[in-house]
Every structure is written in structure tokens, then in C-alpha cells.
Design a protein around this motif. Structure first.
Motif, PDB file in Angstrom:
ATOM      1  N   SER A   1      24.450  -0.786 -94.675  1.00 27.29           N
ATOM      2  CA  SER A   1      24.270  -2.277 -94.438  1.00 27.29           C
ATOM      3  C   SER A   1      24.747  -3.066 -95.489  1.00 27.29           C
ATOM      4  O   SER A   1      25.527  -4.114 -95.396  1.00 27.29           O
TER       5      SER A   1
ATOM      6  N   PHE B   1      22.884  -9.264 -95.251  1.00 28.82           N
ATOM      7  CA  PHE B   1      21.968  -8.500 -94.547  1.00 28.82           C
ATOM      8  C   PHE B   1      20.551  -8.600 -94.956  1.00 28.82           C
ATOM      9  O   PHE B   1      20.400  -8.916 -96.020  1.00 28.82           O
TER      10      PHE B   1
ATOM     11  N   VAL C   1      22.605  -7.875 -89.768  1.00 26.37           N
ATOM     12  CA  VAL C   1      23.798  -8.423 -90.585  1.00 26.37           C
ATOM     13  C   VAL C   1      24.311  -9.651 -90.176  1.00 26.37           C
ATOM     14  O   VAL C   1      24.382  -9.793 -88.882  1.00 26.37           O
TER      15      VAL C   1
END
Length: 296
Positions: free
Chosen positions: A130, A141, A295
């Protein structure tokens, strides 16, 4: 869609000698992906339940909960499949991807699927992926949910007042309301609760627990995949909690899966100690911790 890629779009990435070459194959064909990564996933069908369940449902003509067209990624090291993942416009599912493959994969996923809003996988892997995915795309994120994957050990049946029953077409409105409430409870409301309810009812994988003629709990399960079947979601409205209804319904579905010759498994939300305690009492044992990241 087909290609061979390494980090930064290279066709091959050398990591020390011939056996260090890393290739990433990209395809939109579920059957092709399954043929490539099946042996890897089948080493542990419960650990890889998300990918295996998705592939089984695609083979049955079911597009899954969001009916999106996925892109599939297989990571090959030294000529051997070492990892697998899939992504839709909404979510990247890393499954049991090893940590060491994140740098090779993340750039290719960002190239092919730059719009994902969620990443889920093994805890450390999902966090690293991520962070790198968001950085490549100029996004941010944050952790959304910590989960634990359980598989059944020794089954212990649980009972409660009332009885289980299969949800039918006449229950679509009720099931829609319950899954919508569940989604808001966990911070991930569905875009179309009615479509979710209809899909689950059509394939006979949604159940209620009834007491005195009133639905007091709801649980679903996915289809069998490589000898395992995953229970979830399980939802009991606030007013009906504490009576054992969710436990009894989970126990009922566990027993049905066992009777069908399958191994039951499920995910729990680590922020909910009550559900984790309940599943442990039924006989579920922890296998691995997963995380989901937003995200944006």
C-alpha cells in the motif's frame, strides 16, 4: 491482455544469476491465471481462500460481489510461480503474496490498475504494498481493518433459541437492509446491497436465524473452492446480540460445510473481540493475520 513484466516495466529483472530472474505475467483471463498459479494456491487452500474462491465463482459464471473485470498477476522467479495477486478498479487482493515479491509486483499493478481504493493481504505485505502503491501514484494510504483468518480445528456445536432457515427471494429486501447495516458497522457500505442480497440468495448461500418468527441474525458463505468454504459475513442486529444467535448460525453453516466434505474457514475483525471469542469457542483456530488499507 497479456505481458511479461518486471519492476519498472522491464521484461526481466535479474536478481543474481539465472535463477534470480523475476517475470510478472499479466492477464485478464481467469482460466489462464488459474492454470498458472493453481499449484501454488493449492498448497494451502485456506491461506489462499480469497483468490481460490474468486476463481471458483468465475468458473461458475458468478462475477463476485462487485462484478468487476479483474486483472491477474503471476510472479515467476527462476521459472517457478512464487506469488499471485489480482486487482479490480476497486481493490487489490494480494492473498498470501510473500513479502519479498512486493517490489517486483507493485509497479506493474500501479501501471495496469492505478485506480484501486483498497489493498488487502497478509499484514506486513499489505502495508508495504500500500505504501509503495500510493507513493507511485501520488496518493495516500491508511489502515482500514485488521483481520484474522481462521480455519476449523475440532468442531464444537453451538445452539440457541430458534432455528436456521435458508433465505429466499422474498427475503431480498430484509437481507439488503441487514447487509447495509453490516457494511456501515464495519465502515465499508456496499454500493448496491440489493444486488448483493439477490446474488447470494440466487446461489442459496445466505441464511437467517429465526426466533419466534423473527429474523435475529444473518450469515452467508462462499462456494467450495479447492476443498475449503469460507463463512461470512455474519451479522446480528444490535438489539438481538448477546443471545447466541450469531454463534448458532455460524455453527450451523460450519456443520453444513463439514457434511459436504469441505473445510470451513472465516475471517474475523480483530477490533471485535466478541466475534473472535465466539469463533474460537466453535473450534476455529488462527492461521494468519491480514490487513486492509485504504488508498485515496
Amino acid at each position: 491482455m497479456e505481458g511479461l513484466y518486471g519492476e519498472h516495466g522491464d521484461r526481466l529483472r535479474r536478481q543474481g544469476g539465472l535463477r534470480g530472474f523475476v517475470l510478472i505475467r499479466v492477464t485478464g483471463d481467469a482460466e489462464e491465471f488459474k492454470a498458472r498459479v493453481g499449484p501454488l494456491l493449492l498448497r494451502d487452500p485456506v491461506l489462499h481462500t480469497v483468490l481460490l474462491t474468486h476463481l471458483a465463482e468465475r468458473a461458475d459464471g458468478n462475477g463476485g460481489d462487485d462484478h468487476a473485470e479483474p486483472t491477474y498477476f503471476s510472479v515467476h522467479r527462476g521459472g517457478v510461480v512464487a506469488g499471485a495477486a489480482m486487482a479490480t478498479a476497486r481493490v487489490v487482493a494480494l492473498g498470501g503474496l510473500p513479502m519479498g515479491l512486493v517490489p517486483d509486483l507493485v509497479g506493474v499493478v500501479a501501471e495496469f490498475v492505478p485506480t484501486a481504493q483498497m489493498v488487502e493481504g497478509l499484514s506486513g505485505v499489505a502495508q508495504r504494498f500500500s505504501a509503495a502503491y500510493a507513493a507511485r501514484l501520488g496518493r495516500e494510504f491508511s489502515e482500514a481493518q485488521a483481520m484474522r483468518l481462521y480455519r476449523l480445528g475440532k468442531f464444537v456445536a453451538h445452539r440457541a433459541d430458534g432455528r436456521p432457515r435458508l433465505a429466499t427471494e422474498g427475503d431480498i429486501e430484509l437481507a439488503s437492509r441487514l447487509i447495509d447495516a453490516f457494511g456501515h458497522d464495519v465502515g465499508e457500505p456496499l454500493v448496491d446491497p440489493e444486488a448483493w442480497a439477490r446474488d447470494r440468495i440466487d446461489v442459496r448461500r445466505l441464511w437467517f436465524w429465526e426466533n419466534n418468527g423473527r429474523v435475529v441474525s444473518m450469515a452467508g458463505h462462499r462456494g467450495a473452492a479447492a476443498g475449503a468454504a469460507r463463512i461470512g459475513p455474519v451479522y446480528t442486529p444490535v438489539a438481538d446480540r448477546g443471545q447466541g444467535y450469531g454463534s448458532a448460525l455460524t455453527s450451523h453453516l460450519t456443520e453444513r460445510i463439514l457434511d459436504g466434505g469441505m473445510r470451513p474457514c472465516l475471517f474475523t475483525d480483530l477490533a471485535n473481540p466478541t466475534s473472535n471469542k465466539i469463533y474460537a469457542a466453535i473450534g476455529y483456530r488462527a492461521l494468519a493475520d491480514f490487513k486492509r488499507y485504504k488508498v485515496r
